[in-house]
Design a protein around this motif. Sequence first.
Motif, mmCIF file in Angstrom:
data_model
loop_
_atom_site.group_PDB
_atom_site.id
_atom_site.type_symbol
_atom_site.label_atom_id
_atom_site.label_comp_id
_atom_site.label_asym_id
_atom_site.label_seq_id
_atom_site.Cartn_x
_atom_site.Cartn_y
_atom_site.Cartn_z
ATOM 1 N N ALA A 1 -37.594 1.265 18.674
ATOM 2 C CA ALA A 1 -37.270 -0.457 18.449
ATOM 3 C C ALA A 1 -35.904 -1.089 18.668
ATOM 4 N N LYS A 2 -35.405 -1.501 17.347
ATOM 5 C CA LYS A 2 -34.734 -1.011 17.278
ATOM 6 C C LYS A 2 -32.803 -1.396 18.223
ATOM 7 N N ALA A 3 -33.407 0.344 18.568
ATOM 8 C CA ALA A 3 -31.907 1.242 18.848
ATOM 9 C C ALA A 3 -32.405 0.799 21.219
ATOM 10 N N PHE A 4 -34.044 0.805 20.815
ATOM 11 C CA PHE A 4 -34.029 0.939 22.002
ATOM 12 C C PHE A 4 -33.659 -1.330 22.832
ATOM 13 N N GLY A 5 -34.050 -2.166 21.971
ATOM 14 C CA GLY A 5 -33.762 -3.038 22.188
ATOM 15 C C GLY A 5 -31.999 -3.606 22.188
ATOM 16 N N MET A 6 -31.197 -3.224 21.629
ATOM 17 C CA MET A 6 -30.886 -3.080 21.148
ATOM 18 C C MET A 6 -29.265 -2.837 23.222
ATOM 19 N N ILE A 7 -29.898 -1.509 23.454
ATOM 20 C CA ILE A 7 -30.013 -1.108 24.692
ATOM 21 C C ILE A 7 -30.029 -2.211 25.860
ATOM 22 N N CYS A 8 -31.643 -2.177 25.816
ATOM 23 C CA CYS A 8 -31.900 -3.257 27.215
ATOM 24 C C CYS A 8 -31.078 -4.905 25.874
ATOM 25 N N GLN A 9 -30.842 -4.817 25.400
ATOM 26 C CA GLN A 9 -29.873 -6.355 25.120
ATOM 27 C C GLN A 9 -28.660 -6.483 26.259
ATOM 28 N N LYS A 10 -27.907 -5.155 25.791
ATOM 29 C CA LYS A 10 -26.550 -4.456 26.101
ATOM 30 C C LYS A 10 -26.648 -4.485 28.464
ATOM 31 N N PHE A 11 -28.116 -3.910 28.897
ATOM 32 C CA PHE A 11 -28.138 -4.058 30.125
ATOM 33 C C PHE A 11 -28.154 -5.950 30.348
ATOM 34 N N GLU A 12 -29.332 -6.305 29.964
ATOM 35 C CA GLU A 12 -29.087 -7.781 30.168
ATOM 36 C C GLU A 12 -27.596 -8.717 29.685
ATOM 37 N N ASP A 13 -27.117 -8.394 28.858
ATOM 38 C CA ASP A 13 -25.825 -8.852 28.983
ATOM 39 C C ASP A 13 -24.724 -8.463 30.329
ATOM 40 N N ASP A 14 -24.967 -7.606 30.632
ATOM 41 C CA ASP A 14 -23.856 -6.696 32.391
ATOM 42 C C ASP A 14 -24.205 -7.678 33.123
ATOM 43 N N LEU A 15 -26.291 -7.389 33.017
ATOM 44 C CA LEU A 15 -26.504 -8.301 34.163
ATOM 45 C C LEU A 15 -25.888 -9.877 34.355
ATOM 46 N N LEU B 1 -34.550 8.286 30.817
ATOM 47 C CA LEU B 1 -33.712 9.054 32.121
ATOM 48 C C LEU B 1 -32.313 7.773 32.370
ATOM 49 N N MET B 2 -31.258 8.179 32.594
ATOM 50 C CA MET B 2 -30.296 6.776 32.670
ATOM 51 C C MET B 2 -29.173 7.399 34.130
ATOM 52 N N GLN B 3 -28.747 6.741 34.384
ATOM 53 C CA GLN B 3 -27.434 6.496 35.817
ATOM 54 C C GLN B 3 -26.174 7.312 34.787
ATOM 55 N N GLY B 4 -25.233 7.387 35.581
ATOM 56 C CA GLY B 4 -24.193 7.517 34.644
ATOM 57 C C GLY B 4 -23.491 6.171 34.306
ATOM 58 N N LYS B 5 -23.630 5.243 34.843
ATOM 59 C CA LYS B 5 -22.940 4.197 34.708
ATOM 60 C C LYS B 5 -23.895 3.187 33.601
ATOM 61 N N GLU B 6 -25.073 3.643 34.201
ATOM 62 C CA GLU B 6 -25.795 2.862 32.873
ATOM 63 C C GLU B 6 -25.684 3.410 31.064
ATOM 64 N N VAL B 7 -25.223 4.713 31.715
ATOM 65 C CA VAL B 7 -24.874 5.280 29.769
ATOM 66 C C VAL B 7 -23.226 4.806 29.620
ATOM 67 N N GLY B 8 -22.574 4.504 30.500
ATOM 68 C CA GLY B 8 -20.958 4.236 30.017
ATOM 69 C C GLY B 8 -21.193 2.665 29.020
ATOM 70 N N SER B 9 -22.671 2.379 30.090
ATOM 71 C CA SER B 9 -22.665 0.853 29.723
ATOM 72 C C SER B 9 -22.623 0.635 27.774
ATOM 73 N N ILE B 10 -23.482 2.040 27.392
ATOM 74 C CA ILE B 10 -23.886 1.914 26.453
ATOM 75 C C ILE B 10 -23.233 2.951 25.372
ATOM 76 N N ILE B 11 -22.267 3.876 25.651
ATOM 77 C CA ILE B 11 -21.793 4.060 24.734
ATOM 78 C C ILE B 11 -20.260 2.981 24.963
ATOM 79 N N GLY B 12 -19.762 2.253 26.176
ATOM 80 C CA GLY B 12 -19.090 1.387 25.195
ATOM 81 C C GLY B 12 -17.575 2.098 25.183
ATOM 82 N N LYS B 13 -16.747 0.452 24.839
ATOM 83 C CA LYS B 13 -14.817 1.904 25.006
ATOM 84 C C LYS B 13 -14.996 2.243 23.539
ATOM 85 N N ARG B 14 -14.409 3.928 23.887
ATOM 86 C CA ARG B 14 -14.354 4.607 23.057
ATOM 87 C C ARG B 14 -15.509 4.783 22.120
ATOM 88 N N GLY B 15 -16.499 4.402 23.221
ATOM 89 C CA GLY B 15 -17.187 4.622 22.055
ATOM 90 C C GLY B 15 -17.691 3.799 20.683
#
Length: 351
Positions: A99-113, A49-63
């Motif tokens: 686990a690989k997908a989750f790790g990549m999502i977490c890494q993106k959030f950490e980069d944003d932070l 369950l994510m907020q729109g801003k979080e989803v936008g981060s993992i989608i990225g520019k042009r997906g």
Amino acid sequence: MMMDNGTHHQIVQLNTTNSQNMNTIQQQQQHNESRVSGEPDHFLTIRLLMQGKEVGSIIGKRGDNIKAIREESGARINISDGTTPERIVTMVGTIETLAKAFGMICQKFEDDLKQTCTTIPPITLRLVVPASQCGSIIGKGGAKIKEIRETTGASVQVASEMLPSSTERAVTISGKLDSIESCFRQICHIMLESPPKGETIPYRPKMMISPMHAPIIFANGQAYQVQGQFAIPLPPNELNAFGPLAPLAQGVPVPAASLIPNGLPPNRTTLQTQREITIANDLIGCIIGRGGQKISEIRQASGANIKIADLDEGSQDRHVTISGTPEQIQLAEFLIHSRIASEIGGILITH
């Protein structure tokens, strides 16, 4: 006795010692029937369950981001539509691919932070888990959840109440990157070993703003109600609920400006607030327009105050601050996303 299972024959000697075998076979058949068609036993479905801003981060520019996560992890990932403040990210795969997908999502959030915080706070994600499986995560007397916390170093909280109109609960995990990755893996093992019992009613996020309080815009004589980042066409009969808009239901042309000054109907809340969004620098030009024409139109149509910050050194994004009432902000954000979608080939509304 001969038993026919439709594909081959199996001889079972019936006696007092093999009644347990029959029960085992029946239980296995029930388990197979409860599985999603076509999914192997070792596949698991995880919902975040994510907020729109979080989803936008993992989608990225042009997906680009979500494409890379799908390809590198091998997990199937689907994201619910963007008409609600909250979105569901559904991932299907083996524990390794998840686990690989989750790790990549977490890494993106950490980069944003890292880009916005001098001291990096814990990464926090919410899993949506059937209530019947939450007991296995908690364990007898809370023993299992305590073990997860101690072995991974992550914080794990299981909500006591079910999510609205569902039989699912939110499981919030928080911590450093390595900690929550390890925690996620343990939870996946538990969910795979303890499948949900009975029928699960999935949680479906809903609009936080009442339709009566969502902004309305007009294009080619059609009224649209802004919901999240989309404009939903309004049937003429539904316009009766909006008082001064009712003449449109009979096809009488009424200037939009006289109905909705600054993009909003009268008697709306005057509470002032602000929101900051981030936009790629290479797309900022389509929002500003030649000589600032487009941004002026968005300001006038929404009634919101919009400020675009200068590009920070080393950054590829621009910060845009939108101020006004919640409705003005929502409408301004919609119009901005409409311009971006038009620039990159997406379609939000037809006009």
